[in-house]
Design an enzyme around this catalytic site. Structure first.
Site, PDB file in Angstrom:
ATOM      1  N   TYR A  15     121.782  48.988   9.084  1.00 36.48           N
ATOM      2  CA  TYR A  15     122.442  48.695   7.809  1.00 36.48           C
ATOM      3  C   TYR A  15     121.797  49.482   6.681  1.00 36.48           C
ATOM      4  O   TYR A  15     120.569  49.595   6.620  1.00 36.48           O
ATOM      5  CB  TYR A  15     122.319  47.208   7.447  1.00 36.48           C
ATOM      6  CG  TYR A  15     123.138  46.312   8.318  1.00 36.48           C
ATOM      7  CD1 TYR A  15     124.506  46.168   8.104  1.00 36.48           C
ATOM      8  CD2 TYR A  15     122.550  45.604   9.358  1.00 36.48           C
ATOM      9  CE1 TYR A  15     125.265  45.340   8.914  1.00 36.48           C
ATOM     10  CE2 TYR A  15     123.305  44.778  10.169  1.00 36.48           C
ATOM     11  CZ  TYR A  15     124.662  44.653   9.944  1.00 36.48           C
ATOM     12  OH  TYR A  15     125.410  43.848  10.738  1.00 36.48           O
TER      13      TYR A  15
ATOM     14  N   LYS B 127     119.446  59.472   3.777  1.00 35.70           N
ATOM     15  CA  LYS B 127     118.302  59.458   4.685  1.00 35.70           C
ATOM     16  C   LYS B 127     118.738  58.967   6.076  1.00 35.70           C
ATOM     17  O   LYS B 127     118.436  59.586   7.095  1.00 35.70           O
ATOM     18  CB  LYS B 127     117.235  58.525   4.104  1.00 35.70           C
ATOM     19  CG  LYS B 127     115.953  58.540   4.873  1.00 35.70           C
ATOM     20  CD  LYS B 127     114.869  57.720   4.191  1.00 35.70           C
ATOM     21  CE  LYS B 127     113.647  57.721   5.090  1.00 35.70           C
ATOM     22  NZ  LYS B 127     112.442  58.143   4.432  1.00 35.70           N
TER      23      LYS B 127
ATOM     24  N   ARG C 290     130.841  47.969   6.395  1.00 34.47           N
ATOM     25  CA  ARG C 290     130.992  46.508   6.437  1.00 34.47           C
ATOM     26  C   ARG C 290     131.627  46.042   5.144  1.00 34.47           C
ATOM     27  O   ARG C 290     131.064  46.202   4.060  1.00 34.47           O
ATOM     28  CB  ARG C 290     129.643  45.818   6.643  1.00 34.47           C
ATOM     29  CG  ARG C 290     129.819  44.296   6.735  1.00 34.47           C
ATOM     30  CD  ARG C 290     128.602  43.600   7.262  1.00 34.47           C
ATOM     31  NE  ARG C 290     127.562  43.467   6.264  1.00 34.47           N
ATOM     32  CZ  ARG C 290     126.476  42.708   6.435  1.00 34.47           C
ATOM     33  NH1 ARG C 290     126.291  42.041   7.564  1.00 34.47           N
ATOM     34  NH2 ARG C 290     125.561  42.628   5.493  1.00 34.47           N
TER      35      ARG C 290
ATOM     36  N   GLU D  68     128.824  34.534  12.891  1.00 36.19           N
ATOM     37  CA  GLU D  68     127.599  34.146  12.174  1.00 36.19           C
ATOM     38  C   GLU D  68     127.809  32.911  11.319  1.00 36.19           C
ATOM     39  O   GLU D  68     127.075  32.685  10.361  1.00 36.19           O
ATOM     40  CB  GLU D  68     127.095  35.320  11.324  1.00 36.19           C
ATOM     41  CG  GLU D  68     128.140  35.914  10.404  1.00 36.19           C
ATOM     42  CD  GLU D  68     127.624  37.080   9.562  1.00 36.19           C
ATOM     43  OE1 GLU D  68     126.402  37.272   9.472  1.00 36.19           O
ATOM     44  OE2 GLU D  68     128.466  37.777   8.965  1.00 36.19           O
TER      45      GLU D  68
ATOM     46  N   ASP E 223     122.717  34.059   8.941  1.00 37.65           N
ATOM     47  CA  ASP E 223     123.821  33.319   8.333  1.00 37.65           C
ATOM     48  C   ASP E 223     124.155  32.073   9.134  1.00 37.65           C
ATOM     49  O   ASP E 223     124.456  31.023   8.562  1.00 37.65           O
ATOM     50  CB  ASP E 223     125.063  34.225   8.234  1.00 37.65           C
ATOM     51  CG  ASP E 223     125.061  35.028   6.950  1.00 37.65           C
ATOM     52  OD1 ASP E 223     125.128  34.411   5.874  1.00 37.65           O
ATOM     53  OD2 ASP E 223     124.979  36.262   7.018  1.00 37.65           O
TER      54      ASP E 223
ATOM     55  N   ILE F 207     117.466  46.976  10.169  1.00 42.04           N
ATOM     56  CA  ILE F 207     117.554  47.106   8.713  1.00 42.04           C
ATOM     57  C   ILE F 207     116.604  48.146   8.150  1.00 42.04           C
ATOM     58  O   ILE F 207     116.590  48.378   6.936  1.00 42.04           O
ATOM     59  CB  ILE F 207     117.278  45.738   8.020  1.00 42.04           C
ATOM     60  CG1 ILE F 207     116.076  45.051   8.669  1.00 42.04           C
ATOM     61  CG2 ILE F 207     118.492  44.841   8.098  1.00 42.04           C
ATOM     62  CD1 ILE F 207     115.021  44.668   7.732  1.00 42.04           C
ATOM     63  N   HIS F 208     115.807  48.772   9.028  1.00 40.16           N
ATOM     64  CA  HIS F 208     114.796  49.710   8.516  1.00 40.16           C
ATOM     65  C   HIS F 208     114.664  50.881   9.492  1.00 40.16           C
ATOM     66  O   HIS F 208     114.737  50.674  10.713  1.00 40.16           O
ATOM     67  CB  HIS F 208     113.458  48.978   8.363  1.00 40.16           C
ATOM     68  CG  HIS F 208     112.428  49.738   7.590  1.00 40.16           C
ATOM     69  ND1 HIS F 208     111.686  50.769   8.146  1.00 40.16           N
ATOM     70  CD2 HIS F 208     112.037  49.644   6.285  1.00 40.16           C
ATOM     71  CE1 HIS F 208     110.872  51.256   7.231  1.00 40.16           C
ATOM     72  NE2 HIS F 208     111.068  50.598   6.087  1.00 40.16           N
TER      73      HIS F 208
ATOM     74  N   ASP G 255     123.306  42.285  47.306  1.00 40.19           N
ATOM     75  CA  ASP G 255     124.724  42.059  47.607  1.00 40.19           C
ATOM     76  C   ASP G 255     125.531  42.454  46.369  1.00 40.19           C
ATOM     77  O   ASP G 255     124.993  43.079  45.450  1.00 40.19           O
ATOM     78  CB  ASP G 255     124.991  40.632  48.099  1.00 40.19           C
ATOM     79  CG  ASP G 255     124.735  39.593  47.037  1.00 40.19           C
ATOM     80  OD1 ASP G 255     124.281  39.969  45.931  1.00 40.19           O
ATOM     81  OD2 ASP G 255     124.993  38.404  47.283  1.00 40.19           O
TER      82      ASP G 255
HETATM   83  N1  COA Z   1     118.425  52.748   5.430  1.00 42.92           N
HETATM   84  C1  COA Z   1     117.988  53.959   5.048  1.00 42.92           C
HETATM   85  N2  COA Z   1     116.761  54.190   4.535  1.00 42.92           N
HETATM   86  C2  COA Z   1     115.943  53.119   4.431  1.00 42.92           C
HETATM   87  C3  COA Z   1     116.343  51.830   4.819  1.00 42.92           C
HETATM   88  C4  COA Z   1     117.644  51.656   5.344  1.00 42.92           C
HETATM   89  N3  COA Z   1     118.089  50.465   5.733  1.00 42.92           N
HETATM   90  N4  COA Z   1     115.325  50.975   4.602  1.00 42.92           N
HETATM   91  C5  COA Z   1     114.316  51.698   4.098  1.00 42.92           C
HETATM   92  N5  COA Z   1     114.683  52.991   3.975  1.00 42.92           N
HETATM   93  C6  COA Z   1     113.885  54.111   3.487  1.00 42.92           C
HETATM   94  C7  COA Z   1     113.388  53.850   2.088  1.00 42.92           C
HETATM   95  O1  COA Z   1     114.319  54.299   1.135  1.00 42.92           O
HETATM   96  C8  COA Z   1     112.110  54.679   2.083  1.00 42.92           C
HETATM   97  O2  COA Z   1     112.479  56.025   1.919  1.00 42.92           O
HETATM   98  P1  COA Z   1     111.502  57.073   1.171  1.00 42.92           P
HETATM   99  O3  COA Z   1     110.225  57.077   1.940  1.00 42.92           O
HETATM  100  O4  COA Z   1     112.240  58.364   1.242  1.00 42.92           O
HETATM  101  O5  COA Z   1     111.347  56.533  -0.219  1.00 42.92           O
HETATM  102  C9  COA Z   1     111.587  54.533   3.513  1.00 42.92           C
HETATM  103  O6  COA Z   1     112.727  54.215   4.296  1.00 42.92           O
HETATM  104  C10 COA Z   1     110.547  53.463   3.660  1.00 42.92           C
HETATM  105  O7  COA Z   1     111.055  52.240   3.181  1.00 42.92           O
HETATM  106  P2  COA Z   1     110.093  51.025   2.797  1.00 42.92           P
HETATM  107  O8  COA Z   1     109.333  51.352   1.547  1.00 42.92           O
HETATM  108  O9  COA Z   1     109.303  50.655   3.990  1.00 42.92           O
HETATM  109  O10 COA Z   1     111.117  49.858   2.540  1.00 42.92           O
HETATM  110  P3  COA Z   1     111.844  49.492   1.160  1.00 42.92           P
HETATM  111  O11 COA Z   1     110.986  48.511   0.431  1.00 42.92           O
HETATM  112  O12 COA Z   1     112.284  50.723   0.465  1.00 42.92           O
HETATM  113  O13 COA Z   1     113.138  48.739   1.688  1.00 42.92           O
HETATM  114  C11 COA Z   1     114.514  46.994   2.474  1.00 42.92           C
HETATM  115  C12 COA Z   1     113.073  47.495   2.353  1.00 42.92           C
HETATM  116  C13 COA Z   1     114.513  45.748   3.321  1.00 42.92           C
HETATM  117  C14 COA Z   1     115.067  46.687   1.089  1.00 42.92           C
HETATM  118  C15 COA Z   1     115.343  48.114   3.150  1.00 42.92           C
HETATM  119  O14 COA Z   1     114.808  48.341   4.423  1.00 42.92           O
HETATM  120  C16 COA Z   1     116.835  47.884   3.219  1.00 42.92           C
HETATM  121  O15 COA Z   1     117.539  48.105   2.253  1.00 42.92           O
HETATM  122  N6  COA Z   1     117.355  47.448   4.395  1.00 42.92           N
HETATM  123  C17 COA Z   1     118.751  47.211   4.575  1.00 42.92           C
HETATM  124  C18 COA Z   1     119.159  45.905   3.912  1.00 42.92           C
HETATM  125  C19 COA Z   1     120.596  45.550   4.209  1.00 42.92           C
HETATM  126  O16 COA Z   1     121.463  46.399   4.242  1.00 42.92           O
HETATM  127  N7  COA Z   1     120.849  44.241   4.426  1.00 42.92           N
HETATM  128  C20 COA Z   1     122.155  43.771   4.762  1.00 42.92           C
HETATM  129  C21 COA Z   1     122.394  43.680   6.230  1.00 42.92           C
HETATM  130  S1  COA Z   1     121.359  42.525   7.079  1.00 42.92           S
HETATM  131 MG    MG Z   2     125.500  38.101   7.628  1.00 44.62          MG
END
Ligand code: COA
Ligand code: MG
Length: 294
Positions: free
Chosen positions: A9, A20, A66, A133, A160, A226-227, A274
């Site tokens: 996500y 990215k 989504r 969910e 959820d 998510i990461h 089997d």
């Molecule tokens: N997609 C793309 N890139 C991501 C990412 C994601 N889901 N999550 C982190 N990154 C990138 C950051 O931008 C950062 O990039 P940079 O080094 O170029 O600045 C790098 O990865 C490291 O990120 P980090 O500092 O460890 O995390 P953060 O504090 O920036 O972000 C979250 C944490 C949880 C906010 C982030 O991971 C995120 O947005 N996740 C998705 C959330 C989401 O969509 N939720 C709904 C569905 S469950």
């Molecule tokens: Mg949900």
């Protein structure tokens, strides 16, 4: 069906993260307009996703969007904006969260069909994926999963679900285990891919891999993430290993020989083989092929 080992996500209003993520080689990238986006950023998310679809190279990554849940009041605008932006701007699939009824699934599918027809895109090519969910979605799961032939996969949403049931999430996940099992069983019954729950603790990659392997053992074909750090361990957990593939090949070969000799059950390495074991081996080989390992 295409591999969906990891579904990452990215908030739809964050072009930097989308850019990215598009370059990371993840199986699926899900640009979110729902719960990862603040209420006052929904419009920005829709426009950012259009820009991303128009300008970025996603390589072999599946481009999913989504939308907001049916009944949220946002879903119609989400669909209208993202699917009718132009003939050159077309996601590979739409994810419907909090699916609870057949009608909701059919509504999204009909909107997608209308866009396909409008722009002359191949009919039925845009995938529909739904999330189970909520408690209501779970008890209606059969009607939801059989609602429309466009449906390709079902995602289990633990956070959820726990919220709608009044359950507290724990690290063992026992409180959502019934639902997690029900989703994977129903997906198998109706020939859909099952995609497992998110692990929100994105610093614990050891716990993540254990949870991903557990999901793979249950029959899930992929997991939501998510990461970026979660991509590698999760895609690995859902890719059959070399030893597993070699063993599956031996089972298939031995099966052929024993079939010809008129034996349904036989012994291999001191264990009984089997038909169910042969079917499991065939699934391992299919998953390996989908992941590009042949
Ligand atoms: N997609 C793309 N890139 C991501 C990412 C994601 N889901 N999550 C982190 N990154 C990138 C950051 O931008 C950062 O990039 P940079 O080094 O170029 O600045 C790098 O990865 C490291 O990120 P980090 O500092 O460890 O995390 P953060 O504090 O920036 O972000 C979250 C944490 C949880 C906010 C982030 O991971 C995120 O947005 N996740 C998705 C959330 C989401 O969509 N939720 C709904 C569905 S469950
Ligand atoms: Mg949900």
């Amino acid at each position: 069906m295409r591999a969906r080992r990891a579904l990452l996500y990215t908030p739809g209003d964050d072009l930097r993260k989308i850019t990215k993520a598009a370059a990371l080689g993840v199986d699926c990238l899900c640009m979110d307009i729902e719960d990862g986006v603040a209420l006052n950023h929904k419009a920005e998310a829709r426009q950012t996703i259009i820009t991303a679809l128009q300008t970025l190279d996603f390589g072999r990554t599946e481009r999913l969007v989504r939308i907001n849940a049916a009944g949220s009041g946002f879903e119609a605008v989400d669909v209208e904006t993202v699917l009718f932006a132009g003939a050159q701007i077309c996601p590979d699939g739409v994810v419907l969260p909090k699916a609870e009824t057949a009608e909701q699934v059919q509504w999204v599918s009909a909107q997608i069909a209308a866009a396909e027809e409008h722009f002359g895109w191949p009919a039925g090519e845009i995938a529909l994926i739904i999330q189970i969910e909520t408690a209501l979605g779970l008890v209606n799961i059969r009607q939801v999963l059989t609602a429309d032939p466009r449906l390709q996969a079902v995602i289990f949403g633990a956070e959820d679900l726990a919220a709608t049931m009044g359950a507290t999430r724990t690290s063992t996940g026992w409180e959502v285990f019934y639902a997690r099992s029900a989703v994977v069983a129903h997906a198998a019954a109706f020939d859909l891919q099952a995609i497992d729950m998110v692990n929100v603790d994105f610093h614990d990659l050891v716990g993540l891999e254990a949870e991903a392997l557990q999901g793979a053992q249950m029959g899930f074909e992929g997991k939501q993430i998510i990461h970026p750090n979660q991509i590698e361990p999760v895609q690995r957990a859902f890719t059959p290993g070399d030893a597993e593939i070699a063993h599956a090949r031996r089972v298939m070969d031995a099966y052929q020989l024993h079939q010809q000799a008129g034996r349904g059950a036989f012994a291999l390495d001191g264990k009984m083989v089997d038909l169910p074991i042969v079917k499991a081996a065939a699934r391992v080989l299919a998953r390996a092929a989908a992941a590009g390992k042949t």
